[in-house]
Enzyme design. Structure first.
Site, PDB file in Angstrom:
ATOM      1  N   ASP A 160       0.849  -1.193   0.000  1.00  0.00           N
ATOM      2  CA  ASP A 160       0.000   0.000   0.000  1.00  0.00           C
ATOM      3  C   ASP A 160       0.887   1.248   0.000  1.00  0.00           C
ATOM      4  O   ASP A 160       1.377   1.655   1.052  1.00  0.00           O
ATOM      5  CB  ASP A 160      -0.895  -0.063   1.248  1.00  0.00           C
ATOM      6  CG  ASP A 160      -1.657   1.230   1.489  1.00  0.00           C
ATOM      7  OD1 ASP A 160      -1.785   2.032   0.548  1.00  0.00           O
ATOM      8  OD2 ASP A 160      -2.128   1.401   2.627  1.00  0.00           O
ATOM      9  N   ASN A 199       0.005   4.396  -0.929  1.00  0.00           N
ATOM     10  CA  ASN A 199      -0.610   5.691  -0.596  1.00  0.00           C
ATOM     11  C   ASN A 199      -1.286   5.714   0.775  1.00  0.00           C
ATOM     12  O   ASN A 199      -1.979   6.666   1.130  1.00  0.00           O
ATOM     13  CB  ASN A 199      -1.590   6.136  -1.693  1.00  0.00           C
ATOM     14  CG  ASN A 199      -2.810   5.222  -1.764  1.00  0.00           C
ATOM     15  OD1 ASN A 199      -2.876   4.212  -1.052  1.00  0.00           O
ATOM     16  ND2 ASN A 199      -3.769   5.567  -2.598  1.00  0.00           N
ATOM     17  N   ASP A 216      -3.793   4.056   2.244  1.00  0.00           N
ATOM     18  CA  ASP A 216      -5.245   4.012   2.481  1.00  0.00           C
ATOM     19  C   ASP A 216      -5.706   2.630   2.956  1.00  0.00           C
ATOM     20  O   ASP A 216      -6.897   2.353   3.025  1.00  0.00           O
ATOM     21  CB  ASP A 216      -6.016   4.437   1.218  1.00  0.00           C
ATOM     22  CG  ASP A 216      -5.775   3.468   0.060  1.00  0.00           C
ATOM     23  OD1 ASP A 216      -4.961   2.519   0.213  1.00  0.00           O
ATOM     24  OD2 ASP A 216      -6.387   3.648  -1.011  1.00  0.00           O
ATOM     25  N   ASP A 223      -1.746  -1.099  -3.895  1.00  0.00           N
ATOM     26  CA  ASP A 223      -1.953  -0.351  -5.147  1.00  0.00           C
ATOM     27  C   ASP A 223      -0.797  -0.603  -6.123  1.00  0.00           C
ATOM     28  O   ASP A 223       0.185  -1.276  -5.779  1.00  0.00           O
ATOM     29  CB  ASP A 223      -2.118   1.147  -4.856  1.00  0.00           C
ATOM     30  CG  ASP A 223      -1.117   1.625  -3.817  1.00  0.00           C
ATOM     31  OD1 ASP A 223       0.074   1.302  -3.972  1.00  0.00           O
ATOM     32  OD2 ASP A 223      -1.521   2.280  -2.822  1.00  0.00           O
ATOM     33  N   ASP A 264      -4.977  -9.881 -15.763  1.00  0.00           N
ATOM     34  CA  ASP A 264      -6.020 -10.899 -15.625  1.00  0.00           C
ATOM     35  C   ASP A 264      -7.112 -10.525 -16.622  1.00  0.00           C
ATOM     36  O   ASP A 264      -7.620  -9.400 -16.593  1.00  0.00           O
ATOM     37  CB  ASP A 264      -6.553 -10.861 -14.185  1.00  0.00           C
ATOM     38  CG  ASP A 264      -6.958 -12.223 -13.687  1.00  0.00           C
ATOM     39  OD1 ASP A 264      -7.664 -12.924 -14.429  1.00  0.00           O
ATOM     40  OD2 ASP A 264      -6.579 -12.584 -12.558  1.00  0.00           O
ATOM     41  N   ASP A 320      -9.353 -15.632 -17.115  1.00  0.00           N
ATOM     42  CA  ASP A 320     -10.293 -16.058 -16.084  1.00  0.00           C
ATOM     43  C   ASP A 320     -11.483 -16.837 -16.643  1.00  0.00           C
ATOM     44  O   ASP A 320     -12.090 -16.416 -17.638  1.00  0.00           O
ATOM     45  CB  ASP A 320     -10.822 -14.789 -15.394  1.00  0.00           C
ATOM     46  CG  ASP A 320     -11.678 -15.084 -14.193  1.00  0.00           C
ATOM     47  OD1 ASP A 320     -11.123 -15.446 -13.149  1.00  0.00           O
ATOM     48  OD2 ASP A 320     -12.922 -14.956 -14.297  1.00  0.00           O
ATOM     49  N   GLU A 346      -7.255 -20.186 -17.196  1.00  0.00           N
ATOM     50  CA  GLU A 346      -7.869 -20.848 -16.046  1.00  0.00           C
ATOM     51  C   GLU A 346      -8.905 -21.783 -16.654  1.00  0.00           C
ATOM     52  O   GLU A 346      -9.985 -21.355 -17.048  1.00  0.00           O
ATOM     53  CB  GLU A 346      -8.536 -19.836 -15.120  1.00  0.00           C
ATOM     54  CG  GLU A 346      -9.038 -20.518 -13.856  1.00  0.00           C
ATOM     55  CD  GLU A 346     -10.087 -19.730 -13.080  1.00  0.00           C
ATOM     56  OE1 GLU A 346     -10.147 -19.884 -11.869  1.00  0.00           O
ATOM     57  OE2 GLU A 346     -10.868 -18.990 -13.696  1.00  0.00           O
ATOM     58  N   HIS A 362      -5.043 -17.022  -5.261  1.00  0.00           N
ATOM     59  CA  HIS A 362      -5.925 -16.165  -4.450  1.00  0.00           C
ATOM     60  C   HIS A 362      -7.278 -16.823  -4.174  1.00  0.00           C
ATOM     61  O   HIS A 362      -8.103 -16.216  -3.493  1.00  0.00           O
ATOM     62  CB  HIS A 362      -6.137 -14.848  -5.189  1.00  0.00           C
ATOM     63  CG  HIS A 362      -6.861 -15.055  -6.489  1.00  0.00           C
ATOM     64  ND1 HIS A 362      -6.315 -15.764  -7.542  1.00  0.00           N
ATOM     65  CD2 HIS A 362      -8.099 -14.709  -6.877  1.00  0.00           C
ATOM     66  CE1 HIS A 362      -7.196 -15.822  -8.523  1.00  0.00           C
ATOM     67  NE2 HIS A 362      -8.285 -15.189  -8.151  1.00  0.00           N
ATOM     68  N   ASP A 363      -7.521 -18.005  -4.718  1.00  0.00           N
ATOM     69  CA  ASP A 363      -8.809 -18.669  -4.519  1.00  0.00           C
ATOM     70  C   ASP A 363      -8.750 -19.808  -3.503  1.00  0.00           C
ATOM     71  O   ASP A 363      -9.741 -20.505  -3.292  1.00  0.00           O
ATOM     72  CB  ASP A 363      -9.312 -19.248  -5.848  1.00  0.00           C
ATOM     73  CG  ASP A 363      -9.784 -18.164  -6.790  1.00  0.00           C
ATOM     74  OD1 ASP A 363     -10.180 -17.082  -6.310  1.00  0.00           O
ATOM     75  OD2 ASP A 363      -9.755 -18.389  -8.022  1.00  0.00           O
TER      76      ASP A 363
HETATM   77  C1  NOJ Z   1     -11.805 -17.269 -11.016  1.00  0.00           C
HETATM   78  C2  NOJ Z   1     -11.086 -16.272 -10.172  1.00  0.00           C
HETATM   79  O1  NOJ Z   1      -9.809 -16.772  -9.864  1.00  0.00           O
HETATM   80  C3  NOJ Z   1     -11.933 -16.042  -8.948  1.00  0.00           C
HETATM   81  O2  NOJ Z   1     -11.268 -15.281  -7.976  1.00  0.00           O
HETATM   82  C4  NOJ Z   1     -13.220 -15.395  -9.384  1.00  0.00           C
HETATM   83  O3  NOJ Z   1     -14.081 -15.302  -8.269  1.00  0.00           O
HETATM   84  C5  NOJ Z   1     -13.925 -16.186 -10.485  1.00  0.00           C
HETATM   85  N1  NOJ Z   1     -13.023 -16.693 -11.486  1.00  0.00           N
HETATM   86  C6  NOJ Z   1     -14.950 -15.326 -11.184  1.00  0.00           C
HETATM   87  O4  NOJ Z   1     -14.314 -14.361 -11.967  1.00  0.00           O
END
Ligand code: NOJ
Length: 561
Positions: A23, A25, A27, A31, A100, A199, A256, A331-332
């Site tokens: 981060d 800035n 907040d 970023d 992405d 994605d 993906e 991140h999922d």
């Molecule tokens: C896959 C992404 O990795 C995930 O974070 C997202 O929620 C879904 N696709 C929908 O875009």
């Protein structure tokens, strides 16, 4: 133009979740300037490709995977000048940026959707899946985040959303929409990007007639996979997308692409495939969540052998066709150690073993931010701090199943996507150096930030970070680089349980063996080859006597053969 289609294969890829990396800035949210300020760190790790989760303008219903303007940067991340600067500065360090590309759906706040909503006869109405239906939702598909995949917008008019209702699906059958998307993709490629992570791309084609299916749950709905994933005819769109965009640039595309059957791999990543490479998710959820995260099994409760064999099958099938993309975290998912290893055994050496296991598989390795530090789940105890839409959905499922809130949270927290989305710990100062002191960060900082942070690990030769740097060196700069990049994968020692072991071979050149123990006991393994030099070990101790390797609990070794 002479385009090299393989330029990315010897790179190490790294995924940044921009909200949580740095981060600049003050907040409380990460970023783009923050990312730029940390490029030296990434360069010192040996990163060559940097995938950014979405930074486009977005209401952030699904962490930016709901885009309201594809050609703009969300103000929480900065502006287009910051983005251009990041691309330039990364280039100077030999790092190519991957954006992405989220084109299965956009945001309901995108101007296309607003126009479509306001006027059913507008051109934009044709960009979405609007259906009139007198008897409720047009079919019984369940969206991925729970509830119907259809939202009513008044009268008998509905639109389809395979994800949240703020993520209306784009209708790829509309040629005008497709042109707009290709223009947008080219706009970004013109900036000199390295390419895209793409994605949910397997969902862009829906089954003809949008039929209902037999309910798979008491809610009367059916998961939408069978009707909106890898549906026949998707290849026409993907080929067109490739030809109109990616083919004309020296870029890498990482799809993906969950659930692509073997016989279609060639279409996806074969020589003339739609994409350069793809993630295979077949082995990333051995805990199998069926109804909801609260019904998932914990580490040690699912079949290790089945998981391992799925991983082997993925490697074997992929290498016949092309070059995969391998990962342990993103991140999922929760942190990998949480998925695969019982809590009582968590420690940095186990993180190293897991790293070793995945890093030398065949395919381009993706490191997710914080994985190289050996980060664990932060241990969420309240749903109130959670931002992730998916976690909230799974929490409601658990409550609806009659669980007490505390129990529901405990079970759901294990698999929450926010586990991997907490701020990156840079040092031991307040907020882990992610934000200035006194700032409230958008998700809480990890409670271990005083000890697990980049600064501490940079000065510790025994840290997980030091181990990752060594793996990167071996993979890219050592005498083994070639065999690790191109060598044939073959599983070995399959008779041993709780063991992942494989060889990588370049005939007439080099041969390596990677052996990783998932047992909490010391054990002996009879080697089926004559071992040469030890290339890497997660633990300091190491012995081979009379062809028998002794492994400490959770030890991994890489040996030359
Ligand atoms: C896959 C992404 O990795 C995930 O974070 C997202 O929620 C879904 N696709 C929908 O875009």
């Amino acid at each position: 133009m002479n385009i090299d289609r393989n330029w990315w294969k010897n790179k190490i890829a790294y995924q940044v979740y921009p909200r949580s990396f740095c981060d600049a800035n003050g907040d409380g949210t990460g970023d783009i300037k923050g990312i730029t300020s940390k490029l030296d760190y990434l360069q010192s790790l040996g990163v060559g490709l940097l995938w950014l989760s979405p930074v486009y303008r977005s209401p952030m219903d699904d962490g930016g995977y709901d885009i309201s303007d594809y050609r703009d940067i969300d103000p929480i991340f900065g502006n287009m000048d910051d983005m251009d600067e990041l691309i330039r500065e990364a280039d100077k360090r030999g790092i190519k940026i991957l954006m992405d590309l989220v084109i299965n759906h956009c945001s309901d706040e995108h101007e296309w959707f607003k126009k479509a909503l306001a006027d059913p006869n507008s051109e934009e109405a044709g960009y979405f899946w609007f259906v009139n239906s007198k008897d409720g939702a047009p079919n019984n598909w369940r969206s991925m985040f729970g509830g119907s995949a259809w939202e009513n917008v008044g009268g008998d008019r509905y639109y389809m959303h395979l994800f949240s209702k703020k993520q209306p699906d784009l209708n790829w059958e509309n040629p005008v929409l497709r042109e707009k998307l290709y223009d947008m993709v080219n706009f970004w490629l013109e900036k000199g990007l390295g390419g895209f992570r793409i994605d949910a791309i397997v969902h862009i084609k829906k089954m003809e007639g949008l039929p209902s299916g037999p309910a798979d749950n008491p809610d009367g709905m059916v998961g939408c996979f069978a009707y909106a994933r890898n549906i026949d005819g998707i290849g026409d769109y993907l080929t067109e997308l490739r030809k109109r965009t990616f083919d004309n640039y020296q870029c890498v595309t990482v799809a993906e692409a969950a659930g692509v059957p073997n016989e279609q791999l060639v279409d996806y990543i074969g020589k003339d495939g739609y994409f350069s490479t793809m993630f295979d998710f077949s082995y990333s959820e051995p805990y199998n969540y069926g109804h909801g995260w609260h019904t998932c099994k914990g580490p040690g409760e699912w079949s290790f052998r089945r998981w391992r064999d799925t991983l082997y099958a993925s490697q074997l099938d992929t290498q016949k066709i092309g070059y995969g993309a391998v990962f342990l975290e993103n991140h999922d998912y929760p942190r990998a150690i949480q998925k695969f290893i019982p809590e009582k055994d968590h420690c940095p050496r186990v993180q190293m073993m897991l790293g070793n296991m995945f890093f030398f598989l065949r395919g381009i390795p993706f490191i997710y931010q914080g994985q190289e530090l050996g980060m664990t789940n932060p241990g969420f105890t309240s749903i109130d701090v959670i931002d992730d839409i998916s976690t909230k959905n799974h929490y409601s499922l658990a409550i609806n199943d009659g669980l007490e809130p505390e129990k529901a949270m405990k079970l759901v927290a294990r698999y929450s996507r926010d586990n991997a989305r907490v701020p990156f710990p840079w040092d031991d100062s307040e907020n882990g150096g992610f934000s200035a002191s006194g700032v409230k960060t958008w998700l809480p900082v990890h409670p271990d930030y005083k000890t697990v942070n980049a600064a501490a690990e940079m000065s510790d030769p025994n840290s997980v970070l030091a181990f990752y740097k060594e793996m990167v060196r071996i993979r890219t700069k050592s005498e083994y680089a070639e065999v690790i990049q191109d060598g044939v994968f073959a599983p070995i020692l399959k008779q041993y349980d709780k063991l992942i072991a494989y060889t990588r071979t370049l005939v007439g050149k080099k041969r390596l063996a990677v052996i990783c123990s998932f047992s909490d006991k010391k054990r002996k393994i009879k080697l089926p080859f004559d071992a040469g030099a030890l290339v890497l070990s997660s633990h300091d101790e190491y012995s081979i006597e009379d062809g028998v390797l002794t492994l400490l609990p959770y030890q991994s070794v890489m040996l030359e053969i």
